[in-house]
Scaffold this motif. Structure first.
Motif, PDB file in Angstrom:
ATOM      1  N   LEU A  38     -39.907  31.558 -29.622  1.00 60.04           N
ATOM      2  CA  LEU A  38     -40.472  32.230 -28.455  1.00 60.04           C
ATOM      3  C   LEU A  38     -41.938  31.868 -28.275  1.00 60.04           C
ATOM      4  CD1 LEU A  38     -40.440  34.370 -26.168  1.00 60.04           C
ATOM      5  CD2 LEU A  38     -40.995  36.062 -27.937  1.00 60.04           C
ATOM      6  N   LEU A  39     -42.720  31.970 -29.332  1.00 60.97           N
ATOM      7  CA  LEU A  39     -44.153  31.686 -29.224  1.00 60.97           C
ATOM      8  C   LEU A  39     -44.409  30.219 -28.913  1.00 60.97           C
ATOM      9  CD1 LEU A  39     -45.594  33.892 -32.110  1.00 60.97           C
ATOM     10  CD2 LEU A  39     -45.136  34.497 -29.718  1.00 60.97           C
ATOM     11  N   THR A  40     -43.637  29.341 -29.526  1.00 61.67           N
ATOM     12  CA  THR A  40     -43.788  27.917 -29.242  1.00 61.67           C
ATOM     13  C   THR A  40     -43.446  27.630 -27.783  1.00 61.67           C
ATOM     14  OG1 THR A  40     -43.293  27.364 -31.537  1.00 61.67           O
ATOM     15  CG2 THR A  40     -43.022  25.598 -29.910  1.00 61.67           C
ATOM     16  N   SER A  41     -42.361  28.210 -27.290  1.00 60.35           N
ATOM     17  CA  SER A  41     -41.979  28.028 -25.884  1.00 60.35           C
ATOM     18  C   SER A  41     -43.090  28.470 -24.953  1.00 60.35           C
ATOM     19  CB  SER A  41     -40.719  28.832 -25.560  1.00 60.35           C
ATOM     20  OG  SER A  41     -39.614  28.304 -26.223  1.00 60.35           O
ATOM     21  N   GLU A  42     -43.710  29.602 -25.267  1.00 54.73           N
ATOM     22  CA  GLU A  42     -44.789  30.111 -24.417  1.00 54.73           C
ATOM     23  C   GLU A  42     -45.975  29.155 -24.395  1.00 54.73           C
ATOM     24  OE1 GLU A  42     -44.661  32.559 -22.348  1.00 54.73           O
ATOM     25  OE2 GLU A  42     -42.738  33.359 -22.996  1.00 54.73           O
ATOM     26  N   LEU A  43     -46.395  28.671 -25.572  1.00 58.41           N
ATOM     27  CA  LEU A  43     -47.550  27.774 -25.606  1.00 58.41           C
ATOM     28  C   LEU A  43     -47.262  26.443 -24.933  1.00 58.41           C
ATOM     29  CD1 LEU A  43     -49.115  28.294 -29.153  1.00 58.41           C
ATOM     30  CD2 LEU A  43     -49.658  29.435 -26.997  1.00 58.41           C
ATOM     31  N   VAL A  44     -46.076  25.894 -25.170  1.00 61.88           N
ATOM     32  CA  VAL A  44     -45.721  24.616 -24.554  1.00 61.88           C
ATOM     33  C   VAL A  44     -45.622  24.772 -23.039  1.00 61.88           C
ATOM     34  CG1 VAL A  44     -43.918  22.854 -24.360  1.00 61.88           C
ATOM     35  CG2 VAL A  44     -44.591  23.703 -26.605  1.00 61.88           C
ATOM     36  N   THR A  45     -44.967  25.822 -22.582  1.00 64.75           N
ATOM     37  CA  THR A  45     -44.840  26.048 -21.135  1.00 64.75           C
ATOM     38  C   THR A  45     -46.203  26.210 -20.498  1.00 64.75           C
ATOM     39  OG1 THR A  45     -42.657  27.041 -21.438  1.00 64.75           O
ATOM     40  CG2 THR A  45     -43.805  27.534 -19.379  1.00 64.75           C
ATOM     41  N   ASN A  46     -47.096  26.979 -21.133  1.00 64.97           N
ATOM     42  CA  ASN A  46     -48.456  27.130 -20.600  1.00 64.97           C
ATOM     43  C   ASN A  46     -49.143  25.779 -20.462  1.00 64.97           C
ATOM     44  OD1 ASN A  46     -48.284  29.899 -20.414  1.00 64.97           O
ATOM     45  ND2 ASN A  46     -49.543  30.302 -22.214  1.00 64.97           N
ATOM     46  N   ALA A  47     -49.043  24.957 -21.505  1.00 60.24           N
ATOM     47  CA  ALA A  47     -49.705  23.653 -21.463  1.00 60.24           C
ATOM     48  C   ALA A  47     -49.142  22.778 -20.351  1.00 60.24           C
ATOM     49  CB  ALA A  47     -49.572  22.949 -22.812  1.00 60.24           C
ATOM     50  N   LEU A  48     -47.840  22.829 -20.141  1.00 61.63           N
ATOM     51  CA  LEU A  48     -47.229  21.964 -19.133  1.00 61.63           C
ATOM     52  C   LEU A  48     -47.440  22.485 -17.711  1.00 61.63           C
ATOM     53  CD1 LEU A  48     -43.923  21.002 -20.940  1.00 61.63           C
ATOM     54  CD2 LEU A  48     -46.053  19.686 -20.769  1.00 61.63           C
ATOM     55  N   ILE A  49     -47.563  23.780 -17.549  1.00 65.35           N
ATOM     56  CA  ILE A  49     -47.753  24.349 -16.215  1.00 65.35           C
ATOM     57  C   ILE A  49     -49.225  24.333 -15.791  1.00 65.35           C
ATOM     58  CG2 ILE A  49     -47.691  26.532 -14.898  1.00 65.35           C
ATOM     59  CD1 ILE A  49     -45.021  27.102 -16.208  1.00 65.35           C
ATOM     60  N   HIS A  50     -50.116  24.625 -16.725  1.00 65.30           N
ATOM     61  CA  HIS A  50     -51.523  24.826 -16.377  1.00 65.30           C
ATOM     62  C   HIS A  50     -52.407  23.607 -16.603  1.00 65.30           C
ATOM     63  CE1 HIS A  50     -50.695  28.987 -15.585  1.00 65.30           C
ATOM     64  NE2 HIS A  50     -50.188  29.143 -16.790  1.00 65.30           N
ATOM     65  N   THR A  51     -51.834  22.497 -17.044  1.00 72.73           N
ATOM     66  CA  THR A  51     -52.617  21.283 -17.216  1.00 72.73           C
ATOM     67  C   THR A  51     -51.887  20.140 -16.522  1.00 72.73           C
ATOM     68  OG1 THR A  51     -51.580  20.564 -19.287  1.00 72.73           O
ATOM     69  CG2 THR A  51     -53.409  22.128 -19.469  1.00 72.73           C
ATOM     70  N   ASP A  52     -52.548  19.005 -16.445  1.00 73.29           N
ATOM     71  CA  ASP A  52     -51.929  17.909 -15.695  1.00 73.29           C
ATOM     72  C   ASP A  52     -51.817  16.606 -16.484  1.00 73.29           C
ATOM     73  OD1 ASP A  52     -54.576  17.256 -15.785  1.00 73.29           O
ATOM     74  OD2 ASP A  52     -54.842  17.045 -13.633  1.00 73.29           O
ATOM     75  N   ARG A  53     -51.913  16.689 -17.809  1.00 67.90           N
ATOM     76  CA  ARG A  53     -51.859  15.458 -18.596  1.00 67.90           C
ATOM     77  C   ARG A  53     -50.881  15.528 -19.756  1.00 67.90           C
ATOM     78  NH1 ARG A  53     -58.235  14.331 -19.290  1.00 67.90           N
ATOM     79  NH2 ARG A  53     -58.744  14.134 -17.091  1.00 67.90           N
ATOM     80  N   GLY A  54     -49.935  16.427 -19.742  1.00 62.33           N
ATOM     81  CA  GLY A  54     -48.985  16.524 -20.830  1.00 62.33           C
ATOM     82  C   GLY A  54     -49.552  17.261 -22.028  1.00 62.33           C
ATOM     83  N   ALA A  55     -48.817  17.235 -23.128  1.00 63.41           N
ATOM     84  CA  ALA A  55     -49.213  17.974 -24.322  1.00 63.41           C
ATOM     85  C   ALA A  55     -48.619  17.319 -25.558  1.00 63.41           C
ATOM     86  CB  ALA A  55     -48.734  19.422 -24.217  1.00 63.41           C
TER      87      ALA A  55
END
Length: 123
Positions: A38-55
């Motif tokens: 759950l926590l990993t999904s949240e952090l990854v989703t945040n990075a992919l939605i709120h940034t524009d260069r991947g993660a």
């Protein structure tokens, strides 16, 4: 575990969760796999939605427990949101704050890493 995700690659979140569960299974640390996913999904989703260069996602299990880090390449500090009952956003970092044993943000020359830890007794 290490995964590089492209910009907006939200379908990859599922693959990251599966990779994390497999890592925890191999290490014999499955008791908190649901929370870790759950926590990993949240952090990854945040990075992919709120940034524009991947993660880049890294995860490892050691004597102190599990550590997951999600690095993006966009400046700015994430802040826990203030979700309302009607909102579909703003809960990710609040969940991380509530469920992780420790979490934080580390700045890099380009971008930042948001990380969390789940202790050895809980993983």
């Amino acid at each position: 575990m290490r995964r590089r995700l492209g910009r907006g690659d939200l379908p990859a979140v599922k693959d990251v969760r599966h990779g994390l569960r497999e890592l925890l299974r191999r290490c014999g640390s499955q008791s908190s796999a649901d929370v870790a996913e759950l926590l990993t999904s949240e952090l990854v989703t945040n990075a992919l939605i709120h940034t524009d260069r991947g993660a880049v996602v890294t995860a490892g299990v050691g004597p102190a427990g599990l550590r997951v880090e999600v690095r993006d390449f966009t400046p700015g500090q994430p802040e826990p949101g203030r979700a309302t009952d009607e909102s579909t956003h703003g809960r990710g970092l609040v969940l991380v704050q509530a469920l992780a044993d420790a979490w934080g943000v580390r700045t890099h020359e380009v971008g930042k890493s948001v990380w969390f830890e789940l202790g050895g007794g809980q993983v």
